[in-house]
Design a protein around this motif. Structure first.
Motif, short mmCIF file in Angstrom:
data_model
loop_
_atom_site.label_atom_id
_atom_site.label_comp_id
_atom_site.label_asym_id
_atom_site.label_seq_id
_atom_site.Cartn_x
_atom_site.Cartn_y
_atom_site.Cartn_z
N ASP A 429 0.87 -1.18 0.00
CA ASP A 429 0.00 0.00 0.00
C ASP A 429 0.90 1.23 0.00
N VAL A 430 0.85 2.00 -1.11
CA VAL A 430 1.75 3.16 -1.22
C VAL A 430 1.09 4.46 -0.77
N GLY A 431 -0.20 4.42 -0.42
CA GLY A 431 -0.86 5.55 0.22
C GLY A 431 -0.91 6.85 -0.55
N SER A 432 -0.93 6.80 -1.87
CA SER A 432 -0.91 8.05 -2.63
C SER A 432 -2.11 8.22 -3.55
N GLY A 433 -3.08 7.28 -3.50
CA GLY A 433 -4.24 7.39 -4.37
C GLY A 433 -5.19 6.23 -4.14
N ARG A 434 -5.87 5.80 -5.23
CA ARG A 434 -6.87 4.75 -5.08
C ARG A 434 -6.72 3.64 -6.12
N ALA A 435 -5.70 3.70 -6.96
CA ALA A 435 -5.52 2.72 -8.04
C ALA A 435 -4.73 1.51 -7.57
N ALA A 436 -4.94 0.39 -8.26
CA ALA A 436 -4.24 -0.85 -7.92
C ALA A 436 -3.83 -1.59 -9.18
N ALA A 437 -2.85 -2.47 -9.05
CA ALA A 437 -2.40 -3.32 -10.16
C ALA A 437 -1.72 -4.55 -9.60
N THR A 438 -1.75 -5.63 -10.37
CA THR A 438 -1.13 -6.88 -9.95
C THR A 438 -0.20 -7.40 -11.05
N VAL A 439 0.96 -7.87 -10.64
CA VAL A 439 1.93 -8.49 -11.54
C VAL A 439 2.35 -9.81 -10.91
N TRP A 440 2.55 -10.82 -11.74
CA TRP A 440 2.98 -12.13 -11.25
C TRP A 440 4.42 -12.37 -11.65
N THR A 441 5.21 -12.95 -10.75
CA THR A 441 6.62 -13.20 -11.02
C THR A 441 7.06 -14.48 -10.31
N CYS A 442 8.35 -14.75 -10.36
CA CYS A 442 8.92 -15.92 -9.68
C CYS A 442 10.22 -15.50 -9.02
N ASP A 443 10.81 -16.41 -8.28
CA ASP A 443 12.08 -16.11 -7.63
C ASP A 443 13.23 -16.24 -8.61
N LEU A 444 14.41 -15.83 -8.18
CA LEU A 444 15.62 -15.89 -9.01
C LEU A 444 16.62 -16.78 -8.28
N THR A 445 16.94 -17.92 -8.91
CA THR A 445 17.79 -18.92 -8.27
C THR A 445 19.05 -19.19 -9.09
N LYS A 446 19.92 -20.02 -8.55
CA LYS A 446 21.12 -20.44 -9.29
C LYS A 446 20.75 -21.17 -10.57
N GLY A 447 19.57 -21.80 -10.58
CA GLY A 447 19.13 -22.51 -11.77
C GLY A 447 19.00 -21.61 -12.98
N TYR A 448 18.60 -20.36 -12.77
CA TYR A 448 18.47 -19.42 -13.89
C TYR A 448 19.82 -19.20 -14.55
N ILE A 449 20.85 -19.05 -13.74
CA ILE A 449 22.21 -18.83 -14.27
C ILE A 449 22.69 -20.07 -15.01
N GLU A 450 22.45 -21.24 -14.44
CA GLU A 450 22.91 -22.48 -15.06
C GLU A 450 22.23 -22.72 -16.41
N ILE A 451 20.92 -22.47 -16.49
CA ILE A 451 20.19 -22.69 -17.73
C ILE A 451 20.68 -21.74 -18.82
N ASN A 452 20.86 -20.48 -18.48
CA ASN A 452 21.25 -19.49 -19.48
C ASN A 452 22.74 -19.51 -19.79
N GLY A 453 23.55 -20.06 -18.85
CA GLY A 453 24.98 -20.15 -19.10
C GLY A 453 25.32 -21.12 -20.21
N ASP A 454 24.44 -22.12 -20.43
CA ASP A 454 24.75 -23.09 -21.50
C ASP A 454 23.61 -23.16 -22.50
N TYR A 455 22.92 -22.05 -22.71
CA TYR A 455 21.72 -22.04 -23.56
C TYR A 455 22.02 -22.51 -24.98
N ARG A 456 23.15 -22.08 -25.55
CA ARG A 456 23.45 -22.42 -26.94
C ARG A 456 24.20 -23.73 -27.09
N SER A 457 24.61 -24.34 -25.98
CA SER A 457 25.43 -25.56 -26.07
C SER A 457 24.56 -26.79 -26.14
#
Length: 457
Positions: A429-457
């Motif tokens: 709650d940022v207390g500056s008005g009446r609007a709202a929005a929702t975004v969905w995301t995930c965590d960032l783990t070592k797995g992300y680095i491992e997957i992208n480190g060898d993406y083209r291999s």
């Protein structure tokens, strides 16, 4: 910078206002799912299936569309990487595409033909390949896209312009369209109304599970069906990720109306998820209406007969968008971020995206740490209006901060127990008005680095 298609002549420029009655009544619906008969496969060997994966749903045939998949050979390992949809004559189509400044050849192809006079009024085929993005490939890539459309057009006896294209995979490699042309006879022979699960599998890259959704709606008492598949796991922050989404209905809807519905719902579905904050060169969402259900034709934006259909379409799109996040590269947590009492809807969205995209917030979540100080950081860095003395932060039902200070009833034990859950909610709650929005995301783990480190291999 490329832009989302604008309405054609004769169409109201206030499309979204005309659809507001439907948008305000939307309810999130999760389609029934079937347990897979066989263990799930991943798009790339060696990747473990996401712990947040959901089973592919039972999708019945959609009148007016047939699907086939084949192995064209864009991957070294044995897997299907070519998908073709064949549509009934008169199928309508609309699309939204990446606004990335380096759009791909298939994005350019689809946008050009859907924006042309009478574009999207008789689309007969969709050709999708995985393993090669055909992006940043210049004239050679554009020529390959044209030849791909030509091969499908000859096979299905239609015009090149009535073939839509989509590609996903490595950037900077020209598509070898000969591999696609060589499999078109097998594709035609394999067309079936029950090809949704195979198609969901064939379009995957680093995805660890196929993504599908299904819903039904009523138009003047006639039942219509809506089904869709999507792919995406990394490079996910759509602006319309490596995101592709294909949705088909047997309703009879004019392309202008499809475009209005797509533009309305993409904002709160595909454009409200993020895995890593990176937008792809190939982001594409195509919506097709075969008109084969027998329901009356809808040709006007704002037609009240669209209300139930609009709600069901939103449910399908949101379900697919959520699955993209659930399959985020290396993800172990599915996170809903909501910002309340912001100055405007745009401000609320920007604040929510700042939290959801923050590597510090995402790594804290991966470590099961309710580090609300990082949330404060992500909120404050946006330059959006925020009342510091009213700022409040909640993780699920547990308050971390209230009215600009640590919560007096903060309970570390309860908070730690909550953060161990696979699905989390952060509300600010940022207390500056009446609007709202929702975004969905995930965590960032070592797995992300491992997957992208060898993406083209």
């Amino acid at each position: 910078m490329s832009k989302t298609p604008s309405p054609r002549k004769g169409v109201s420029t206030s499309i979204e206002k005309a659809l507001d009655p439907f948008a305000s009544a939307l309810k999130r619906v999760t389609p029934a799912r079937a347990t897979p008969a066989t263990p799930a496969k991943t798009g790339k060997p060696g990747l473990a299936v996401s712990p947040l994966a959901v089973p592919f749903p039972a999708i019945p045939p959609i009148a007016g569309v047939e699907i086939a998949t084949a192995r064209a050979g864009f991957y070294k390992h044995d897997r299907h990487d070519l998908t073709v949809f064949r549509f009934a004559e008169g199928t309508s189509c609309a699309g939204v595409f990446t606004r990335h400044q380096v759009g791909s050849a298939p994005v350019d192809w689809c946008r050009r033909h859907l924006e042309s006079d009478n574009g999207g009024q008789d689309v007969r085929a969709l050709v999708i390949n995985a393993g090669c993005a055909n992006a940043f490939t210049g004239k050679a890539g554009a020529d390959a896209a044209r030849r791909t459309a030509s091969a499908a057009a000859k096979r299905f006896d239609c015009r090149q312009r009535d073939v839509m294209l989509a590609s996903t995979g490595v950037i900077g490699v020209v598509l070898d369209d000969r591999k696609i042309a060589a499999r078109m006879a097998d594709i035609e022979a394999g067309l079936t109304a029950d090809g949704w699960a195979a198609a969901g599998q064939a379009i995957m890259t680093t995805d660890t599970f196929p993504k599908g959704a299904f819903a039904e709606a009523k138009i003047e008492g006639v039942t219509v069906r809506i089904a869709g598949i999507a792919k995406g796991s990394g490079m996910i922050a759509p602006d319309m990720a490596t995101m592709l989404a294909f949705i088909v209905t047997d309703a009879d809807i004019h392309p202008n109306v499809l475009r209005a519905l797509l533009n309305l719902h993409v904002r709160t579905t595909f454009n409200s998820v993020t895995v890593d904050g990176d937008t792809s060169t190939n982001d594409t969402c195509l919506l097709f209406a075969t008109g084969a259900s027998g329901a009356p034709r809808i040709g006007r934006v704002g037609d009240r007969r669209l209300a139930d259909f609009s709600k069901a379409l939103d449910a399908v799109m949101l379900d697919l968008a959520h699955q993209l996040v659930r399959d985020g590269e290396g993800a172990t947590k599915f996170v809903k971020v909501t910002v309340e009492n912001a100055r405007s809807p745009g401000s609320a969205r920007k604040l929510a995206r700042s939290i959801a995209d923050s590597p510090l917030v995402k790594t804290a979540i991966a470590g099961q740490d309710a580090n609300w100080g990082r949330v404060v950081m992500a909120v404050g860095k946006t330059d959006e209006p925020v009342d510091r003395d009213r700022l409040s932060i909640r993780f699920g039902p547990h308050w971390a901060a209230r009215d600009g200070a640590p919560a007096s009833d903060y309970d570390e034990a309860k908070m730690s127990a909550y953060m161990k859950k696979p699905e989390l909610e952060i509300t600010v709650d940022v207390g500056s008005g009446r609007a709202a929005a929702t975004v969905w995301t995930c965590d960032l783990t070592k797995g992300y680095i491992e997957i992208n480190g060898d993406y083209r291999s």
